[in-house]
Design a protein around this motif. Structure first.
Motif, mmCIF file in Angstrom:
data_model
loop_
_atom_site.group_PDB
_atom_site.id
_atom_site.type_symbol
_atom_site.label_atom_id
_atom_site.label_comp_id
_atom_site.label_asym_id
_atom_site.label_seq_id
_atom_site.Cartn_x
_atom_site.Cartn_y
_atom_site.Cartn_z
ATOM 1 N N GLU A 56 30.048 -123.252 97.439
ATOM 2 C CA GLU A 56 29.543 -124.558 97.014
ATOM 3 C C GLU A 56 30.486 -125.094 95.945
ATOM 4 N N ASN A 57 30.642 -126.415 95.882
ATOM 5 C CA ASN A 57 31.576 -126.948 94.886
ATOM 6 C C ASN A 57 30.894 -127.572 93.669
ATOM 7 N N ARG A 58 29.573 -127.701 93.684
ATOM 8 C CA ARG A 58 28.887 -128.255 92.514
ATOM 9 C C ARG A 58 27.746 -127.341 92.086
ATOM 10 N N THR A 77 31.792 -119.545 104.013
ATOM 11 C CA THR A 77 31.316 -120.741 104.706
ATOM 12 C C THR A 77 30.953 -121.798 103.674
ATOM 13 N N VAL A 78 31.650 -122.924 103.719
ATOM 14 C CA VAL A 78 31.465 -123.949 102.694
ATOM 15 C C VAL A 78 30.335 -124.895 103.112
ATOM 16 N N SER A 79 29.243 -124.823 102.362
ATOM 17 C CA SER A 79 28.011 -125.523 102.749
ATOM 18 C C SER A 79 27.706 -126.736 101.881
ATOM 19 N N LYS A 80 28.675 -127.147 101.060
ATOM 20 C CA LYS A 80 28.462 -128.327 100.203
ATOM 21 C C LYS A 80 28.030 -129.533 101.038
ATOM 22 N N THR A 81 27.164 -130.306 100.492
ATOM 23 C CA THR A 81 26.562 -131.530 101.073
ATOM 24 C C THR A 81 25.533 -131.235 102.189
ATOM 25 N N SER A 98 31.604 -132.814 110.164
ATOM 26 C CA SER A 98 32.203 -133.598 109.083
ATOM 27 C C SER A 98 31.138 -134.004 108.067
ATOM 28 N N ARG A 99 31.598 -134.189 106.837
ATOM 29 C CA ARG A 99 30.683 -134.514 105.744
ATOM 30 C C ARG A 99 30.636 -136.016 105.523
ATOM 31 N N LEU A 144 43.240 -115.112 93.201
ATOM 32 C CA LEU A 144 43.770 -116.453 92.971
ATOM 33 C C LEU A 144 43.296 -117.360 94.103
ATOM 34 N N MET A 145 43.147 -118.634 93.777
ATOM 35 C CA MET A 145 42.703 -119.617 94.768
ATOM 36 C C MET A 145 43.613 -120.830 94.693
ATOM 37 N N CYS A 146 43.886 -121.455 95.839
ATOM 38 C CA CYS A 146 44.623 -122.722 95.815
ATOM 39 C C CYS A 146 44.126 -123.674 96.896
ATOM 40 N N ILE A 147 44.366 -124.944 96.658
ATOM 41 C CA ILE A 147 44.122 -126.013 97.641
ATOM 42 C C ILE A 147 45.445 -126.774 97.754
ATOM 43 N N PRO A 148 46.223 -126.536 98.804
ATOM 44 C CA PRO A 148 47.527 -127.211 98.917
ATOM 45 C C PRO A 148 47.357 -128.728 99.028
ATOM 46 N N GLY A 177 43.220 -121.357 102.486
ATOM 47 C CA GLY A 177 42.978 -121.765 103.858
ATOM 48 C C GLY A 177 41.609 -122.405 103.996
ATOM 49 N N MET A 178 41.574 -123.598 104.619
ATOM 50 C CA MET A 178 40.346 -124.337 104.863
ATOM 51 C C MET A 178 40.289 -124.650 106.372
ATOM 52 N N SER A 179 39.403 -125.571 106.775
ATOM 53 C CA SER A 179 39.219 -125.799 108.215
ATOM 54 C C SER A 179 40.530 -126.073 108.950
ATOM 55 N N GLY A 180 41.427 -126.835 108.321
ATOM 56 C CA GLY A 180 42.643 -127.258 109.014
ATOM 57 C C GLY A 180 43.755 -126.231 109.030
ATOM 58 N N LEU A 228 31.505 -120.165 93.783
ATOM 59 C CA LEU A 228 31.757 -121.505 93.247
ATOM 60 C C LEU A 228 33.214 -121.846 93.526
ATOM 61 N N ILE A 229 33.431 -122.931 94.280
ATOM 62 C CA ILE A 229 34.798 -123.297 94.660
ATOM 63 C C ILE A 229 35.201 -124.657 94.091
ATOM 64 N N GLY A 230 34.312 -125.277 93.320
ATOM 65 C CA GLY A 230 34.626 -126.572 92.709
ATOM 66 C C GLY A 230 34.830 -126.428 91.212
ATOM 67 N N VAL A 281 39.005 -117.034 103.449
ATOM 68 C CA VAL A 281 39.257 -118.425 103.821
ATOM 69 C C VAL A 281 37.969 -119.206 103.581
ATOM 70 N N ARG A 282 38.109 -120.454 103.171
ATOM 71 C CA ARG A 282 36.945 -121.287 102.835
ATOM 72 C C ARG A 282 36.806 -122.384 103.894
ATOM 73 N N VAL A 283 35.855 -122.223 104.782
ATOM 74 C CA VAL A 283 35.772 -123.123 105.937
ATOM 75 C C VAL A 283 34.448 -123.874 105.935
ATOM 76 N N GLY A 284 34.524 -125.201 105.880
ATOM 77 C CA GLY A 284 33.324 -126.032 105.874
ATOM 78 C C GLY A 284 33.159 -126.819 107.147
ATOM 79 N N SER A 285 33.956 -127.896 107.303
ATOM 80 C CA SER A 285 33.726 -128.846 108.389
ATOM 81 C C SER A 285 33.907 -128.242 109.775
ATOM 82 N N ALA A 286 34.739 -127.243 109.926
ATOM 83 C CA ALA A 286 34.895 -126.609 111.248
ATOM 84 C C ALA A 286 33.619 -125.889 111.677
HETATM 85 C C1 LIG Z 1 35.230 -128.588 100.701
HETATM 86 C C2 LIG Z 1 36.118 -127.457 100.352
HETATM 87 C C3 LIG Z 1 36.555 -126.553 101.335
HETATM 88 C C4 LIG Z 1 36.209 -126.675 102.802
HETATM 89 O O1 LIG Z 1 36.931 -127.712 103.368
HETATM 90 P P1 LIG Z 1 36.889 -127.960 104.960
HETATM 91 O O2 LIG Z 1 38.124 -128.724 105.228
HETATM 92 O O3 LIG Z 1 35.641 -128.718 105.231
HETATM 93 O O4 LIG Z 1 36.894 -126.633 105.611
HETATM 94 C C5 LIG Z 1 37.358 -125.498 100.933
HETATM 95 N N1 LIG Z 1 37.711 -125.337 99.637
HETATM 96 C C6 LIG Z 1 37.310 -126.179 98.671
HETATM 97 C C7 LIG Z 1 37.735 -125.923 97.278
HETATM 98 C C8 LIG Z 1 36.499 -127.275 98.996
HETATM 99 O O5 LIG Z 1 36.115 -128.103 98.014
#
Ligand SMILES: *Cc1c(COP(=O)(O)O)cnc(C)c1O
Length: 220
Positions: free
Chosen positions: A56-58, A33-37, A219-220, A162-166, A194-197, A80-82, A210-215
């Motif tokens: 968290e990303n920071r 669960t991505v709780s940044k901000t 929204s941030r 491994l981690m990726c953000i497409p 995989g993120m919220s979308g 840590l995802i940032g 999966v890393r899910v924040g805004s869902a």
């Molecule tokens: C913010 C963030 C997410 C979560 O994104 P959402 O679209 O809000 O789910 C996942 N991964 C990384 C690396 C992020 O920085």
């Protein structure tokens, strides 16, 4: 105002559904669960509802809220995802249980030193820039295997995942497939993708987390 706890349960059931559709074992995908901000008061009800894994990303932001939450919930697992700066590795090793953003030699070297110094060994993932985007962190896919090998052989690190953000504007499927292929070639089992979308799609491609924040938090 969406209720984060309701959304948490909605996301968890969507994850279960995607697991079943992908012929994966139900419960085999970890929700980070991505709780940044979001502040501690917003996060706390989600922990009380049973969620224990957070991203968290920071480093600095995480240091401001998680030590207090952890005092009440010692079994929290923090990722840590940032991007990690080498002057922040000391704090990152002290605070995080999983560091998902190892992506260059300097960070690998400084994590290796710091982990020995603190005798604390967070799990490590290598971030791969699957879209080779100039502005994005992560090792280039063509260099990933060589980098993972150096992490292991030169720096003595265990790379668990491994981690990726497409790229935001592309079909994520081929990126998830590429990450899976690199992991397979390197003998790595964990895939953070995989993120919220797109987390349901990522589960179809073998995501283990999966890393899910805004869902969940809105929204941030
Ligand atoms: C913010 C963030 C997410 C979560 O994104 P959402 O679209 O809000 O789910 C996942 N991964 C990384 C690396 C992020 O920085």
């Amino acid at each position: 105002m969406p209720n984060a706890v309701d959304q948490l349960f909605a996301v968890k059931s969507a994850i279960n559904k995607a697991e079943v559709e992908a012929s994966r074992v139900k419960g085999s995908v970890t929700l980070v669960t991505v709780s940044k901000t979001f502040d501690a008061d917003t996060i706390r009800p989600v922990i009380e509802a049973g969620q224990r894994v957070f991203g968290e990303n920071r480093v600095q932001e995480a240091q401001l809220k998680w030590p207090w939450l952890r005092a009440d919930f010692p079994d929290i697992e923090l990722h840590l995802i940032g991007p990690l700066q080498s002057n922040k590795t000391q704090e990152a090793v002290a605070l995080f249980d999983v560091i998902e953003t190892v992506d260059r030699e300097k960070i690998a070297a400084s994590l290796s030193l710091e982990m020995k110094k603190q005798n604390r060994f967070p799990k490590l993932y290598v971030q791969v820039n699957t879209g080779s985007e100039a502005q994005k962190a992560g090792i280039d896919p063509k260099e990933a295997l060589a980098f993972i090998t150096r992490c292991r052989d030169v720096h003595g690190l265990i790379i668990e995942g491994l981690m990726c953000i497409p790229p935001a504007d592309e079909n994520p499927g081929p990126h998830f497939a590429l990450l899976e292929k690199i992991a397979h070639g390197a003998g790595i089992e964990k895939l953070s993708m995989g993120m919220s979308g797109d987390y349901e799609i990522a589960i179809g491609f073998g995501a283990t987390s999966v890393r899910v924040g805004s869902a969940i938090f809105g929204s941030r």
